[in-house]
Design a protein around this motif. Structure first.
Motif, PDB file in Angstrom:
ATOM      1  N   MET A   1       3.238   3.586  -6.150  1.00  0.00           N
ATOM      2  CA  MET A   1       2.011   2.785  -6.246  1.00  0.00           C
ATOM      3  C   MET A   1       1.766   2.387  -7.705  1.00  0.00           C
ATOM      4  O   MET A   1       1.953   3.167  -8.623  1.00  0.00           O
ATOM      5  CB  MET A   1       0.824   3.603  -5.736  1.00  0.00           C
ATOM      6  CG  MET A   1      -0.492   2.836  -5.688  1.00  0.00           C
ATOM      7  SD  MET A   1      -1.795   3.828  -4.918  1.00  0.00           S
ATOM      8  CE  MET A   1      -3.155   2.707  -5.097  1.00  0.00           C
ATOM      9  N   THR A   2       1.345   1.115  -7.922  1.00  0.00           N
ATOM     10  CA  THR A   2       1.124   0.626  -9.274  1.00  0.00           C
ATOM     11  C   THR A   2      -0.051   1.337  -9.919  1.00  0.00           C
ATOM     12  O   THR A   2      -1.104   1.513  -9.312  1.00  0.00           O
ATOM     13  CB  THR A   2       0.835  -0.888  -9.253  1.00  0.00           C
ATOM     14  OG1 THR A   2       1.905  -1.538  -8.584  1.00  0.00           O
ATOM     15  CG2 THR A   2       0.705  -1.428 -10.654  1.00  0.00           C
ATOM     16  N   GLU A   3       0.145   1.772 -11.134  1.00  0.00           N
ATOM     17  CA  GLU A   3      -0.927   2.467 -11.846  1.00  0.00           C
ATOM     18  C   GLU A   3      -2.008   1.476 -12.243  1.00  0.00           C
ATOM     19  O   GLU A   3      -1.736   0.391 -12.746  1.00  0.00           O
ATOM     20  CB  GLU A   3      -0.358   3.152 -13.096  1.00  0.00           C
ATOM     21  CG  GLU A   3      -1.400   3.977 -13.835  1.00  0.00           C
ATOM     22  CD  GLU A   3      -0.817   4.661 -15.063  1.00  0.00           C
ATOM     23  OE1 GLU A   3      -1.616   5.195 -15.857  1.00  0.00           O
ATOM     24  OE2 GLU A   3       0.409   4.647 -15.212  1.00  0.00           O
ATOM     25  N   ILE A   4      -3.258   1.843 -12.003  1.00  0.00           N
ATOM     26  CA  ILE A   4      -4.397   0.991 -12.334  1.00  0.00           C
ATOM     27  C   ILE A   4      -5.118   1.581 -13.534  1.00  0.00           C
ATOM     28  O   ILE A   4      -5.492   2.743 -13.529  1.00  0.00           O
ATOM     29  CB  ILE A   4      -5.380   0.897 -11.150  1.00  0.00           C
ATOM     30  CG1 ILE A   4      -4.652   0.401  -9.892  1.00  0.00           C
ATOM     31  CG2 ILE A   4      -6.534  -0.002 -11.484  1.00  0.00           C
ATOM     32  CD1 ILE A   4      -4.121  -0.993  -9.979  1.00  0.00           C
ATOM     33  N   ASP A   5      -5.264   0.794 -14.585  1.00  0.00           N
ATOM     34  CA  ASP A   5      -6.013   1.243 -15.751  1.00  0.00           C
ATOM     35  C   ASP A   5      -6.988   0.154 -16.160  1.00  0.00           C
ATOM     36  O   ASP A   5      -7.103  -0.880 -15.515  1.00  0.00           O
ATOM     37  CB  ASP A   5      -5.070   1.629 -16.898  1.00  0.00           C
ATOM     38  CG  ASP A   5      -4.154   0.475 -17.307  1.00  0.00           C
ATOM     39  OD1 ASP A   5      -4.640  -0.688 -17.284  1.00  0.00           O
ATOM     40  OD2 ASP A   5      -2.991   0.719 -17.638  1.00  0.00           O
ATOM     41  N   GLU A   6      -7.690   0.383 -17.256  1.00  0.00           N
ATOM     42  CA  GLU A   6      -8.735  -0.537 -17.682  1.00  0.00           C
ATOM     43  C   GLU A   6      -8.200  -1.904 -18.084  1.00  0.00           C
ATOM     44  O   GLU A   6      -8.935  -2.879 -18.109  1.00  0.00           O
ATOM     45  CB  GLU A   6      -9.525   0.079 -18.857  1.00  0.00           C
ATOM     46  CG  GLU A   6     -10.403   1.250 -18.449  1.00  0.00           C
ATOM     47  CD  GLU A   6     -11.408   0.870 -17.374  1.00  0.00           C
ATOM     48  OE1 GLU A   6     -12.051  -0.184 -17.501  1.00  0.00           O
ATOM     49  OE2 GLU A   6     -11.537   1.619 -16.393  1.00  0.00           O
ATOM     50  N   SER A   7      -6.898  -1.971 -18.438  1.00  0.00           N
ATOM     51  CA  SER A   7      -6.321  -3.256 -18.828  1.00  0.00           C
ATOM     52  C   SER A   7      -5.929  -4.098 -17.614  1.00  0.00           C
ATOM     53  O   SER A   7      -5.603  -5.267 -17.746  1.00  0.00           O
ATOM     54  CB  SER A   7      -5.083  -3.039 -19.719  1.00  0.00           C
ATOM     55  OG  SER A   7      -4.057  -2.397 -18.989  1.00  0.00           O
ATOM     56  N   THR A   8      -5.958  -3.506 -16.423  1.00  0.00           N
ATOM     57  CA  THR A   8      -5.604  -4.228 -15.215  1.00  0.00           C
ATOM     58  C   THR A   8      -6.702  -5.231 -14.881  1.00  0.00           C
ATOM     59  O   THR A   8      -7.885  -4.888 -14.931  1.00  0.00           O
ATOM     60  CB  THR A   8      -5.431  -3.245 -14.036  1.00  0.00           C
ATOM     61  OG1 THR A   8      -4.458  -2.270 -14.376  1.00  0.00           O
ATOM     62  CG2 THR A   8      -4.999  -3.988 -12.782  1.00  0.00           C
ATOM     63  N   PRO A   9      -6.335  -6.480 -14.542  1.00  0.00           N
ATOM     64  CA  PRO A   9      -7.360  -7.464 -14.179  1.00  0.00           C
ATOM     65  C   PRO A   9      -8.258  -6.937 -13.064  1.00  0.00           C
ATOM     66  O   PRO A   9      -7.795  -6.229 -12.164  1.00  0.00           O
ATOM     67  CB  PRO A   9      -6.534  -8.669 -13.703  1.00  0.00           C
ATOM     68  CG  PRO A   9      -5.222  -8.529 -14.420  1.00  0.00           C
ATOM     69  CD  PRO A   9      -4.974  -7.052 -14.520  1.00  0.00           C
ATOM     70  N   PRO A  10      -9.535  -7.287 -13.089  1.00  0.00           N
ATOM     71  CA  PRO A  10     -10.484  -6.748 -12.101  1.00  0.00           C
ATOM     72  C   PRO A  10     -10.048  -6.957 -10.652  1.00  0.00           C
ATOM     73  O   PRO A  10     -10.202  -6.067  -9.827  1.00  0.00           O
ATOM     74  CB  PRO A  10     -11.779  -7.498 -12.414  1.00  0.00           C
ATOM     75  CG  PRO A  10     -11.676  -7.831 -13.867  1.00  0.00           C
ATOM     76  CD  PRO A  10     -10.222  -8.096 -14.110  1.00  0.00           C
ATOM     77  N   TYR A  11      -9.500  -8.129 -10.355  1.00  0.00           N
ATOM     78  CA  TYR A  11      -9.151  -8.375  -8.952  1.00  0.00           C
ATOM     79  C   TYR A  11      -8.042  -7.449  -8.481  1.00  0.00           C
ATOM     80  O   TYR A  11      -8.004  -7.037  -7.314  1.00  0.00           O
ATOM     81  CB  TYR A  11      -8.782  -9.851  -8.744  1.00  0.00           C
ATOM     82  CG  TYR A  11      -7.331 -10.212  -8.970  1.00  0.00           C
ATOM     83  CD1 TYR A  11      -6.440 -10.264  -7.901  1.00  0.00           C
ATOM     84  CD2 TYR A  11      -6.856 -10.500 -10.243  1.00  0.00           C
ATOM     85  CE1 TYR A  11      -5.103 -10.597  -8.099  1.00  0.00           C
ATOM     86  CE2 TYR A  11      -5.538 -10.835 -10.441  1.00  0.00           C
ATOM     87  CZ  TYR A  11      -4.662 -10.890  -9.372  1.00  0.00           C
ATOM     88  OH  TYR A  11      -3.347 -11.220  -9.570  1.00  0.00           O
ATOM     89  N   LEU A  12      -7.126  -7.065  -9.407  1.00  0.00           N
ATOM     90  CA  LEU A  12      -6.053  -6.148  -9.031  1.00  0.00           C
ATOM     91  C   LEU A  12      -6.578  -4.728  -8.826  1.00  0.00           C
ATOM     92  O   LEU A  12      -6.037  -3.969  -8.017  1.00  0.00           O
ATOM     93  CB  LEU A  12      -4.950  -6.165 -10.093  1.00  0.00           C
ATOM     94  CG  LEU A  12      -4.040  -7.395 -10.093  1.00  0.00           C
ATOM     95  CD1 LEU A  12      -2.997  -7.291 -11.190  1.00  0.00           C
ATOM     96  CD2 LEU A  12      -3.358  -7.566  -8.730  1.00  0.00           C
ATOM     97  N   ARG A  13      -7.625  -4.362  -9.548  1.00  0.00           N
ATOM     98  CA  ARG A  13      -8.239  -3.050  -9.318  1.00  0.00           C
ATOM     99  C   ARG A  13      -8.837  -2.990  -7.913  1.00  0.00           C
ATOM    100  O   ARG A  13      -8.719  -1.975  -7.203  1.00  0.00           O
ATOM    101  CB  ARG A  13      -9.346  -2.795 -10.343  1.00  0.00           C
ATOM    102  CG  ARG A  13      -8.841  -2.650 -11.781  1.00  0.00           C
ATOM    103  CD  ARG A  13      -9.996  -2.306 -12.702  1.00  0.00           C
ATOM    104  NE  ARG A  13      -9.810  -2.918 -14.005  1.00  0.00           N
ATOM    105  CZ  ARG A  13     -10.767  -3.059 -14.906  1.00  0.00           C
ATOM    106  NH1 ARG A  13     -11.996  -2.647 -14.629  1.00  0.00           N
ATOM    107  NH2 ARG A  13     -10.527  -3.617 -16.073  1.00  0.00           N
ATOM    108  N   ILE A  14      -9.481  -4.093  -7.513  1.00  0.00           N
ATOM    109  CA  ILE A  14     -10.061  -4.146  -6.173  1.00  0.00           C
ATOM    110  C   ILE A  14      -8.955  -4.093  -5.123  1.00  0.00           C
ATOM    111  O   ILE A  14      -9.052  -3.370  -4.130  1.00  0.00           O
ATOM    112  CB  ILE A  14     -10.906  -5.427  -6.018  1.00  0.00           C
ATOM    113  CG1 ILE A  14     -12.050  -5.421  -7.030  1.00  0.00           C
ATOM    114  CG2 ILE A  14     -11.451  -5.548  -4.602  1.00  0.00           C
ATOM    115  CD1 ILE A  14     -12.764  -6.750  -7.172  1.00  0.00           C
ATOM    116  N   VAL A  15      -7.881  -4.857  -5.353  1.00  0.00           N
ATOM    117  CA  VAL A  15      -6.738  -4.853  -4.434  1.00  0.00           C
ATOM    118  C   VAL A  15      -6.182  -3.438  -4.303  1.00  0.00           C
ATOM    119  O   VAL A  15      -5.897  -2.955  -3.200  1.00  0.00           O
ATOM    120  CB  VAL A  15      -5.634  -5.818  -4.920  1.00  0.00           C
ATOM    121  CG1 VAL A  15      -4.337  -5.610  -4.134  1.00  0.00           C
ATOM    122  CG2 VAL A  15      -6.092  -7.262  -4.787  1.00  0.00           C
TER     123      VAL A  15
END
Length: 311
Positions: A1-15
């Motif tokens: 699974m792709t790691e989500i951090d603060e630099s990730t675009p907001p829409y990808l965090r929601i995804v």
């Protein structure tokens, strides 16, 4: 699974979060996902970001749009009894949908995501009614756009009293239109000068301009062309607003941030000495943006009207 951090675009965090809920079984086949409005509230993002997240999940075939229900997790259809209950509920809701609700919902979608996101099916999904029920209120998308535009003009009403002097009157009109386009960037794509909107509140703007120009010795041909030229300047500048918003959404950068990111590219272009005038400007940058273009162009056009009247 792709790691989500603060630099990730907001829409990808929601995804990522919704993908996790689906994988964990918190959202099962046929379950409805949060709507764009629910995502906006939960994640505190723009409507366009919420829509982009749902589109990404749809492209992964994790979800699908179910007319009259919304976005649901991909899986087997619900039993006939459940489908019948949903249909009955939707029919009950559809009877209460008004034209104002349809126009208001369409405007909210266009404001947040632009005209490409607007469709009768999308409006029906937001209102949780069958798509065909909308045609009881509007004949189709063409009439819907006309109603949306008229509603936008109606919310930016012209004052009942006129300021003194033709210049103040025309300037007030243009600034009011600019604020309207600023609020509804899609509107510039709908307004046409050669095929004007046959909408009462839009026609009132043309009447205001002609009234300001009347009684100064100008023939009707000149009056109408001046009124159209001023309206075209506002609309023509406003056409850039939607593209500007799309670019910011796609890149995550404001115009100023984008220019900073392009600094090395610009330096390379100017280093060869082929563009000396631009190089001089780059040494003491000029603040050029849609607002400054609107302001500069408006004043020069009004200067031109003054020159015509002085003859």
């Amino acid at each position: 699974m792709t790691e989500i951090d603060e630099s990730t675009p907001p829409y990808l965090r929601i995804v990522g979060e919704l993908r996790r809920r689906i994988a964990a079984g918190e959202l099962g086949p046929g379950d409805r996902l949060p709507s764009t409005r629910q995502i906006v509230r939960e994640w505190r993002v723009a409507m366009a970001t919420a829509s982009r997240a749902l589109t990404a999940l749809r492209q992964e075939n994790l979800v699908r749009a179910l007319p009259g229900v919304g976005m649901v997790v991909t899986g087997p259809e619900p039993p006939p009894a459940v489908r019948g209950a949903r249909a009955d509920a939707r029919r009950g809701t559809a009877r209460g949908v008004t034209r104002d609700q349809v126009v208001r919902t369409a405007t909210e979608i266009a404001d947040a995501e632009g005209l490409p996101a607007l469709s009768m099916r999308r409006i029906a999904t937001e209102l949780d009614v069958p798509t065909m029920s909308l045609y009881r209120q509007v004949r189709g998308k063409e009439q819907l756009l006309l109603l949306m535009a008229d509603a936008a003009f109606a919310t930016h009403r012209l004052p009942r009293t006129f300021p003194p002097g033709w210049r103040d009157q025309l300037e007030l009109l243009c600034r009011l239109q600019w604020s309207m386009y600023r609020r509804h960037s899609w509107l510039a794509q709908v307004v046409s000068l050669t095929r004007p909107l046959m909408a009462p509140h839009a026609v009132a703007h043309t009447e205001w301009a002609l009234r300001a120009l009347a009684g100064h010795g100008l023939d009707q041909h000149t009056q109408l062309h001046l009124a159209a030229a001023l309206a075209n300047h506002v609309r023509g500048t406003a056409v850039n607003l939607e593209r500007e918003a799309e670019a910011e959404q796609d890149t995550g950068l404001t115009d100023d941030e984008w220019m900073v990111a392009q600094a090395d590219v610009l330096t390379g272009l100017l280093a060869a000495g082929e563009f000396p005038h631009l190089a001089r400007l780059a040494r003491s940058p000029v603040d050029l943006n849609v607002d400054s273009l609107f302001e500069f162009g408006l004043q020069r056009l009004l200067d031109g009207v003054a020159e015509l009247l002085s003859r």
